[in-house]
Every structure is written in structure tokens, then in C-alpha cells.
Write an enzyme that holds these catalytic residues in place. Structure first.
Site, PDB file in Angstrom:
ATOM      1  N   GLU A  51      -6.751 -33.999  47.085  1.00  0.00           N
ATOM      2  CA  GLU A  51      -6.647 -34.281  45.647  1.00  0.00           C
ATOM      3  C   GLU A  51      -8.007 -34.304  44.958  1.00  0.00           C
ATOM      4  O   GLU A  51      -8.131 -33.902  43.802  1.00  0.00           O
ATOM      5  CB  GLU A  51      -5.937 -35.626  45.415  1.00  0.00           C
ATOM      6  CG  GLU A  51      -4.442 -35.612  45.692  1.00  0.00           C
ATOM      7  CD  GLU A  51      -4.072 -35.909  47.135  1.00  0.00           C
ATOM      8  OE1 GLU A  51      -4.943 -35.784  48.031  1.00  0.00           O
ATOM      9  OE2 GLU A  51      -2.898 -36.267  47.385  1.00  0.00           O
ATOM     10  N   GLU A  63       0.903 -37.838  52.405  1.00  0.00           N
ATOM     11  CA  GLU A  63       1.326 -39.191  51.994  1.00  0.00           C
ATOM     12  C   GLU A  63       2.781 -39.432  52.408  1.00  0.00           C
ATOM     13  O   GLU A  63       3.133 -40.523  52.859  1.00  0.00           O
ATOM     14  CB  GLU A  63       1.143 -39.350  50.475  1.00  0.00           C
ATOM     15  CG  GLU A  63      -0.337 -39.390  50.100  1.00  0.00           C
ATOM     16  CD  GLU A  63      -0.556 -39.449  48.601  1.00  0.00           C
ATOM     17  OE1 GLU A  63      -0.134 -38.508  47.900  1.00  0.00           O
ATOM     18  OE2 GLU A  63      -1.142 -40.433  48.124  1.00  0.00           O
TER      19      GLU A  63
HETATM   20  N1  3HC Z   1       1.826 -27.052  43.787  1.00  0.00           N
HETATM   21  C1  3HC Z   1       2.261 -25.927  43.188  1.00  0.00           C
HETATM   22  N2  3HC Z   1       1.971 -24.686  43.638  1.00  0.00           N
HETATM   23  C2  3HC Z   1       1.225 -24.590  44.738  1.00  0.00           C
HETATM   24  C3  3HC Z   1       0.724 -25.723  45.414  1.00  0.00           C
HETATM   25  C4  3HC Z   1       1.069 -27.003  44.897  1.00  0.00           C
HETATM   26  N3  3HC Z   1       0.647 -28.132  45.494  1.00  0.00           N
HETATM   27  N4  3HC Z   1      -0.005 -25.306  46.479  1.00  0.00           N
HETATM   28  C5  3HC Z   1       0.049 -23.968  46.459  1.00  0.00           C
HETATM   29  N5  3HC Z   1       0.780 -23.530  45.421  1.00  0.00           N
HETATM   30  C6  3HC Z   1       1.108 -22.137  45.074  1.00  0.00           C
HETATM   31  C7  3HC Z   1      -0.136 -21.325  44.770  1.00  0.00           C
HETATM   32  O1  3HC Z   1      -0.517 -21.436  43.415  1.00  0.00           O
HETATM   33  C8  3HC Z   1       0.323 -19.925  45.127  1.00  0.00           C
HETATM   34  O2  3HC Z   1       1.093 -19.451  44.062  1.00  0.00           O
HETATM   35  P1  3HC Z   1       1.096 -17.895  43.676  1.00  0.00           P
HETATM   36  O3  3HC Z   1       1.600 -17.189  44.892  1.00  0.00           O
HETATM   37  O4  3HC Z   1       1.970 -17.830  42.489  1.00  0.00           O
HETATM   38  O5  3HC Z   1      -0.350 -17.563  43.376  1.00  0.00           O
HETATM   39  C9  3HC Z   1       1.266 -20.155  46.310  1.00  0.00           C
HETATM   40  O6  3HC Z   1       1.646 -21.532  46.245  1.00  0.00           O
HETATM   41  C10 3HC Z   1       0.643 -19.904  47.664  1.00  0.00           C
HETATM   42  O7  3HC Z   1      -0.575 -20.639  47.736  1.00  0.00           O
HETATM   43  P2  3HC Z   1      -1.897 -20.000  48.364  1.00  0.00           P
HETATM   44  O8  3HC Z   1      -2.105 -18.627  47.846  1.00  0.00           O
HETATM   45  O9  3HC Z   1      -2.979 -20.986  48.163  1.00  0.00           O
HETATM   46  O10 3HC Z   1      -1.487 -19.908  49.896  1.00  0.00           O
HETATM   47  P3  3HC Z   1      -2.372 -20.158  51.181  1.00  0.00           P
HETATM   48  O11 3HC Z   1      -1.490 -19.916  52.337  1.00  0.00           O
HETATM   49  O12 3HC Z   1      -3.667 -19.412  51.080  1.00  0.00           O
HETATM   50  O13 3HC Z   1      -2.786 -21.719  51.152  1.00  0.00           O
HETATM   51  C11 3HC Z   1      -2.392 -24.070  50.945  1.00  0.00           C
HETATM   52  C12 3HC Z   1      -1.803 -22.684  51.278  1.00  0.00           C
HETATM   53  C13 3HC Z   1      -3.466 -24.439  51.966  1.00  0.00           C
HETATM   54  C14 3HC Z   1      -1.277 -25.050  51.001  1.00  0.00           C
HETATM   55  C15 3HC Z   1      -3.045 -24.001  49.545  1.00  0.00           C
HETATM   56  O14 3HC Z   1      -2.117 -23.442  48.641  1.00  0.00           O
HETATM   57  C16 3HC Z   1      -3.456 -25.336  48.983  1.00  0.00           C
HETATM   58  O15 3HC Z   1      -4.524 -25.816  49.322  1.00  0.00           O
HETATM   59  N6  3HC Z   1      -2.643 -25.921  48.107  1.00  0.00           N
HETATM   60  C17 3HC Z   1      -2.963 -27.125  47.367  1.00  0.00           C
HETATM   61  C18 3HC Z   1      -2.914 -28.342  48.225  1.00  0.00           C
HETATM   62  C19 3HC Z   1      -3.230 -29.551  47.412  1.00  0.00           C
HETATM   63  O16 3HC Z   1      -4.214 -29.610  46.703  1.00  0.00           O
HETATM   64  N7  3HC Z   1      -2.376 -30.561  47.507  1.00  0.00           N
HETATM   65  C20 3HC Z   1      -2.550 -31.765  46.752  1.00  0.00           C
HETATM   66  C21 3HC Z   1      -1.777 -31.677  45.503  1.00  0.00           C
HETATM   67  S1  3HC Z   1      -2.034 -33.062  44.445  1.00  0.00           S
HETATM   68  C22 3HC Z   1      -1.064 -34.280  45.095  1.00  0.00           C
HETATM   69  O17 3HC Z   1      -0.439 -34.085  46.087  1.00  0.00           O
HETATM   70  C23 3HC Z   1      -1.023 -35.562  44.299  1.00  0.00           C
HETATM   71  C24 3HC Z   1      -0.384 -36.653  45.089  1.00  0.00           C
HETATM   72  O18 3HC Z   1      -1.364 -37.444  45.679  1.00  0.00           O
HETATM   73  C25 3HC Z   1       0.429 -37.529  44.183  1.00  0.00           C
END
Ligand code: 3HC
Length: 708
Positions: free
Chosen positions: A128, A108
């Protein structure tokens, strides 16, 4: 400026370029510090001398989304939406340079920039929906302006990651850079902006693609029907779509308002809470003590003993991971059968277009071999015994494995119930033995219970987790007990379902209730799929060993004895006509059940849907609590992950113990105490549940203290 965002100006021949860098490891989540930093950097750029800015992430990725840990807490200004508006409103262009992933609030933010360039390996998406949410910072309004409604709906309702080259084709980004450094890519693009005098181009002003869909009710209805079909009770895909439709139906500012309303509705929903629990549980489940104290052993070569359904599925899952596998069977004929089983799965993969014939041949001929000589396992780093589920058979095999396996090899038994300590005791190396409970079909199902026995070396347990990762499975640590985590819980709720039927509820009503709870099928449909003869044989064996408690499966025994074995015989609980896999209820089955009830002197009382689910869930939760109390599962979240990945528990309900937390443990305990009055043997409340209620805590408190 916050420490999470830095601002510098690079003087270039083409002109001054501002570089705004986000540095918030590990994934540059848009936390309060990042939002504040971006807001400050935007003002600085607006007032400064630079004519173009590059927005880039440091470390391994661009912004991976809003900071999920902040959800449920009061929002600290500035909100991401405000930051995004400020960037888009600038009257000097901003180039977003993407590497790693630009997800959720990250994409975004990128969409608010005036140009986007990505390195080839980058992926973008709005996931999301998978957290029970929708993109809440303009994503549902801006993405359709770049891609059109249908593509945006597909991307937003699935949450999939779109690879950079595809994102370019879809119009989400403007260029893919051949290199792998996002800053270089961003600066190169920024120089082009300067030299070609490229204007500020605001995504929100690109109206053509959304206007093309305005008023197209037929399209909206078709999209709604498709999403509803796939959502299976989950709310977020449906509201995601409504927000996308609003981008066509409303002017930008009103669409944004609609997006916010729908976002707030989802933010307040229990589904969001459940799915975010699963997001963190998915990441916590692999954090086990043995990975801190132990070091995984090599996993270059495997041997699988047994070429039946489980052995061939396990073999194929290892072939898919590129591991050479030797399958061992007791004689030439069985070995040939094992090969056939493996090849059948591989051929099916080719038929379904998962891989081509050349890949299939490489797996079948180069990586895979079969032998009827057990000494062929001598060079394997891991030996997985997947023979018949019988203690004597397994003990005999482990004695032989012990004679032939090389020093340091990991020796695993694929068992659903049996005691790994006992199996390990027949070898001279119990420290090398562990249980690996695969789920059928093993090349498809993602759950792997890793059973750590009393004497299992931490290195060996750590190797189990390394194997799960290599096979792209979800490894859950389990202790030794009959049925480990999953099957022990399964046994309880299936028993409860059988009690309800025997006491007067129709098996079809049970399936209906379980289905509308969100499961893909009910317990009786599952019985028909697995084969009613299998449960029958297991019960017979258990009864010979001495059955404890109430026996409520006479009606099932009778169905099996009548040859009603389920889908494979065309009749079980349901009738399957003309090879159909969708069954129809059969009045004859109700007749048989009714007969059994009257023979046993039971006056039938039918339960309603709500009571069915209260009993079904209470049975699951009570046993889950016991499993945590006994240390068979490390934490409640391990129970949740097991039931989600192995038993079809609906993800958007978070797993049985998260579900229990959300309805309130006091309510669950009150239910159990009420049921206990009629059946004190089955319904003895788990001590942990009683203790948690007394302390005013819940399962999540245990997750949090375990993960601290
Ligand atoms: N917020 C907070 N922590 C997050 C995060 C986030 N968005 N994304 C990842 N983390 C944390 C994980 O919990 C993990 O923490 P830990 O080491 O303490 O367990 C660490 O970051 C590393 O994450 P992964 O183990 O998942 O690392 P990968 O390299 O395997 O994957 C990734 C990376 C593809 C970015 C994956 O973490 C992911 O899919 N993250 C979530 C993405 C997501 O859903 N984003 C949307 C969020 S909601 C939003 O944006 C609302 C908006 O529209 C207003």
C-alpha cells in the site's frame, strides 16, 4: 453468494472441509462482489457442517489487494475490515492457501485466517505504501503480532514482496507446500488441522511480540529517523510506521482505530492520487497501437555499434537479459577500449555483490564478443547503433549497416535528439529502422524512449517494446522531433532555470527549491554531475547552427571556460573537496554570475522558492502539453512516465501533467499568461492547454479517452 466467490463442501475421511474460492480475474482484487461473497461464505461456513475451511484463489493468484479502481468512489458495504473481522471471529478454523501473490488487502485477509500455507513460488506483502496508502484492513496491527515491530515496519514501509520461504522464516505463514496447486496445499493443511485438532488461532490475540516493544521510545525514534531519511518527502512510509508503532503502544481495537484514521488521512492526500495515477500509467504506457497491429520479431542476438559510455551500457543491459551481443568498433584499439568499458561495469557488479565472478565471466566470455569488422553484425536480429551523436556519422553508419544486416533485422539508432526519418532514409529499408533512446547509465536507467518514425513497420515498433520488456525497462512510445519527449521538455525547464539565474536568482536557491519539491538533485547539481563542458559544447554547436530566442547561458559558458567542469574537476557550480560528491556553494560562482548580469545590464531580481517552482513546473507542463498536442507522446501519461523514469521527477507527485491536473490547469494557464507578459516568446501557451481549460477538462480526461 456473489459470482466472484463460490462455496462448496468436500467430504473427506478426516471430516467435512469447506472450500471458499475467489474468482475475480485477473488478480482476484477484493472488489465489492468479492467482499460480499466472502461475507456470505463466512456466514455459511459458520452455520454449516464443515469443521474447517480452506480459503483459496482461482486463476493465477490469491487476492492481490483491494480493488484500486474503487478508490475515490463511495465505499459499498461490507468493507474489507468487516469481512476480515468476521473471518477471524469464527470459532472454526480457516486455512488460507496462497499462490501467486497475497498483497495488501489480500495478505490482510490471509492474516485474519487462523492458518496460512503457501506454495513455494508465492509472494506476500503489504505494498500500500507504494500507492501512497497504508494497509487499512488491520495489516499494520496483525503483521507485527506475527513478526515483531521491526520486521513489520521494514515490510510495510518498503512494500516489498516477501517470498514464501522467507515469509515462513519470519512467521507470516505456517507452512510452504512443495507442490504448485494451492487447493491441494490448503486441503492437506486442513486435514492436519482436523487430525491434530488444531485450535482457532486468532492473529490479533498474539500479543507477545508487540508487547516486547511497548514503550521502547529509543526503538521508535530510530525507526522514525530511518524512514524519514528514505521517504524524501513522501508521507505514506511515515504514516505506515506510525500505524505499526500503534500496534505496540495500543490495545488491538484502539490500534485498529488509529490505523483507520491514518488510512483515511492518506486516502485524502494528493500523494495517494498521484501514486495511483502512476500505478495505472505504468500499466497503460506499454499499450500502444503497434502492439495491436504488429508482431514482435525475434530478439535472440544483438549487435551494438560503438563501445563508449552508451554502447557499453546498452551492451551490458542486454547481457544481463541473457542476450548474446557482438560489439562493433571502428578499429582494434577502440574495440579493446569497448571491451574494457564493458568489463569495468561487470567487475563493478561483482564488487557490489550483484552477481558472482563465474556469472561475470559467463557474460563477458560466452555472451559477449567484440569485433572491428562491421560484417560481424550479419547474424544479429537487432542492431543498435550507439556512435557519436552526429547526423553525418550516423548516416554513414546506417549505410554500412544496411549493407551487412540480415533481412528482417531491426535497425535502431540510440540517439537523444536526431531525426530518425533522416537516418532511415539512407537505408534501403526504412521500415526496419526505429530510434531507441537509452538513458545513461544504460544498464541502470529504466527508461527507454522508443521512437517510431514515419515509415517504421508496426512489427519493428512492437519489437522495440518487446526489447524494453526483455531488458526490464519501461518503454515509452515517442514520435520524431528534436529531443523526443524527455530531452525536449528538459531543454525547456533548464532554459527557464537559466533565465531565472540570469535575472537575479541564485543557482543554489534554484537547486534548493527543486530539491525540496522532491527531486533527488537540482538542475545545477545535475549539470555538475553530467559535466558543464558537455552543455557548453552542445550550446556552441547549436549557436553555430543558429540559436533562436534568448541566450541566458553566458554564466555557464564562463564557468566551463574557467575549467569548472563540475564534479570531475572538483569545481563547477559547487566546490567538491577531497573527492566528495556533495558540493558546497562557492561565492566565486555568484561573483561570476553577477559580473555577467552587469555586463548585460540586468538589474537582478531574486525569486522566492514558490515562484521558482511555479516557473520551473509551468515550463515543463507547457512543453509536455505541446508534445501531446503534436502527437509526439500518445497520451499525457506517456509524458509523466518519461519524466518519472528518466529525469528524477518525484513519483509521489505523479509526473508533470498529473501534477498540473492536481493543481488545476486553469491555474497553470494563468501562471503562463502572467509570465508571458515579460517573455512572450518563451511563454506562448500550448494550444492544448488553452483548449482543455476552455472545455473544463484535464490531462487525465485525455488519458481516459485514449485508453477506452
Ligand atoms: N485493483 C484493481 N486492479 C488491479 C489490481 C488491484 N489491486 N492489481 C492489479 N490490477 C489490474 C492491473 O491494473 C492490470 O489491469 P489491465 O490488464 O487492465 O492493465 C491487471 O490487473 C493485471 O495487473 P498487472 O499487469 O500488474 O499484472 P502482473 O501479473 O504484472 O502483476 C500484481 C500482478 C503483482 C498483483 C500487480 O498487479 C500488483 O502489484 N498489483 C497491486 C497490488 C497492490 O498494490 N495491492 C494493494 C492494494 S491497496 C489495498 O489493498 C488497501 C487495503 O489495505 C485496504
Amino acid at each position: 453468494m456473489s459470482e466472484a466467490v463460490s462455496y462448496e463442501v468436500v467430504s473427506d475421511e478426516a471430516g467435512d472441509i469447506a472450500v471458499i474460492s475467489i474468482d475475480n480475474p485477473p488478480v482476484n482484487a477484493a472488489s465489492h462482489a468479492v467482499r460480499q461473497g466472502l461475507a456470505d461464505a463466512t456466514s455459511k461456513f459458520a452455520e454449516g457442517s464443515a469443521n474447517v475451511a480452506v480459503l483459496v484463489g482461482k486463476g493465477r493468484t490469491f487476492i492481490a489487494g483491494a480493488d484500486i479502481r474503487e478508490f475515490g468512489k463511495p465505499m459499498q458495504a461490507p468493507g474489507l475490515g468487516d469481512v476480515i473481522d468476521a473471518i477471524e471471529n469464527l470459532d472454526k478454523p480457516v486455512v488460507c492457501a496462497i499462490h501467486g501473490t497475497a498483497l495488501g488487502g489480500g495478505l490482510e485477509t490471509a492474516l485474519s485466517c487462523h492458518y496460512r500455507v503457501a506454495v513455494k513460488s508465492a509472494r506476500v506483502g503489504l505494498p500500500e505504501v507504494l500507492l501512497g496508502l497504508l494497509p487499512g484492513a488491520g495489516g499494520t496491527q496483525r503483521l507485527p503480532r506475527l513478526t515483531g515491530i521491526e520486521t513489520a515496519a521494514e515490510i510495510i514501509t518498503s512494500g516489498r514482496h516477501v517470498p514464501a520461504p522467507e515469509a515462513l522464516k519470519l512467521g507470516i505463514i505456517d507452512a510452504v507446500d512443495d507442490g504448485d496447486d494451492p487447493l491441494t496445499a490448503g486441503l492437506t493443511f486442513a486435514r492436519r488441522v482436523l487430525s491434530e485438532n488444531m485450535p482457532v488461532r486468532r492473529t490479533r490475540e498474539l500479543e507477545e511480540k508487540v508487547l516486547a516493544a511497548r514503550g521502547n521510545q529509543a526503538l521508535f525514534d530510530e525507526l522514525r529517523a530511518g524512514v524519514k531519511r528514505k521517504a524524501k518527502g513522501q508521507l505514506s512510509p511515515q504514516l505506515c510506521l506510525e500505524a505499526v508503532i500503534a500496534s505496540a503502544e495500543l490495545p488491538f481495537a484502539e490500534g485498529l482505530k488509529r490505523e483507520r484514521e491514518l488510512f483515511m488521512e492518506l486516502m485524502a492526500s494528493p500523494q495517494r492520487e498521484a501514486l495511483i495515477h502512476v500505478f495505472f500509467a505504468d500499466r497503460q504506457v506499454g499499450k500502444v497501437p503497434e502492439l495491436e497491429t504488429g508482431t514482435p520479431r525475434p530478439l535472440d542476438r544483438a549487435a551494438v555499434i560503438g563501445g563508449g559510455t552508451m554502447g557499453s551500457g546498452i551492451t551490458v543491459s542486454m547481457l544481463f537479459a541473457g542476450m548474446p551481443v557482438t560489439m562493433i568498433e571502428r578499429d582494434e584499439e577502440s574495440a579493446a577500449c569497448g571491451r574494457q568499458n564493458v568489463e569495468r561495469i561487470l567487475d563493478d557488479g561483482v564488487r557490489r555483490g550483484k552477481f558472482d565472478q563465474a556469472h561475470r565471466d559467463r557474460l563477458a566470455n560466452d555472451l559477449y564478443s567484440v569485433s572491428s569488422d562491421i560484417s560481424a553484425l550479419a547474424d544479429a536480429d537487432i542492431v543498435i547503433e550507439a556512435a557519436f551523436e552526429n547526423m553525418e556519422v550516423k548516416k554513414d553508419l546506417f549505410q554500412q549497416i544496411d549493407q551487412h544486416a540480415k533481412n528482417g533485422a531491426v535497425l535502431a539508432s540510440n540517439t537523444s535528439y536526431l531525426n530518425i526519418n533522416e537516418i532511415a532514409s539512407v537505408t534501403g529499408r526504412p521500415q526496419d529502422v526505429l530510434g531507441l533512446h537509452f538513458f545513461s547509465p544504460a544498464h541502470v536507467m529504466r527508461l527507454l524512449e522508443i521512437v517510431v518514425a514515419d515509415r517504421t513497420d508496426p512489427d519493428v515498433a512492437a519489437t522495440g517494446f518487446a526489447l524494453a520488456k526483455k531488458l526490464k525497462k519501461v518503454g515509452v512510445r515517442a514520435g520524431v522531433c528534436d529531443g523526443f519527449i524527455g530531452n525536449r521538455i528538459l531543454e525547456r525547464y533548464l532554459s527557464q532555470a537559466a533565465y531565472m539565474v540570469e535575472d537575479g536568482t541564485s543557482p543554489y536557491d534554484i537547486d534548493k527549491a527543486v530539491l525540496s519539491f522532491g527531486y533527488p538533485m537540482g538542475p545545477n547539481q545535475m549539470g555538475d554531475l553530467a559535466g558543464l563542458d558537455i552543455g557548453y559544447a552542445n550550446r556552441k554547436r547549436k549557436r553555430e547552427e543558429g540559436w533562436e530566442g534568448r541566450y541566458a547561458a553566458d554564466y555557464m559558458d564562463r564557468l566551463a571556460e574557467l575549467g569548472r567542469h563540475g564534479q570531475k574537476t572538483g569545481r563547477g557550480f559547487y566546490i567538491y573537496e577531497d573527492g566528495s560528491r556533495v558540493g558546497k556553494p562557492d561565492p566565486e560562482v555568484l561573483e561570476i554570475i553577477s559580473q555577467v548580469r552587469s555586463e548585460k545590464g540586468i538589474t537582478p531580481v531574486a525569486l522566492d522558492e514558490e515562484t521558482i517552482m511555479r516557473r520551473y513546473m509551468a515550463a515543463m507542463i507547457n512543453e509536455g502539453a505541446r508534445i501531446v498536442e503534436e502527437g509526439i507522446a500518445l497520451r499525457p501519461l506517456d509524458v509523466d512516465i518519461t519524466m518519472l523514469y528518466g529525469y528524477g521527477f518525484p513519483r509521489w507527485r505523479g509526473g508533470p501533467l498529473k501534477y498540473a491536473d492536481m493543481i488545476g490547469l486553469d491555474k497553470v494557464l494563468a501562471d503562463i499568461r502572467e509570465f508571458e507578459k515579460d517573455d512572450p516568446v518563451f511563454w506562448k501557451p500550448a494550444q492544448l492547454l488553452v483548449d482543455l481549460v476552455e472545455r473544463g477538462e484535464n490531462f487525465d480526461s485525455l488519458n481516459k479517452s485514449a485508453n477506452r
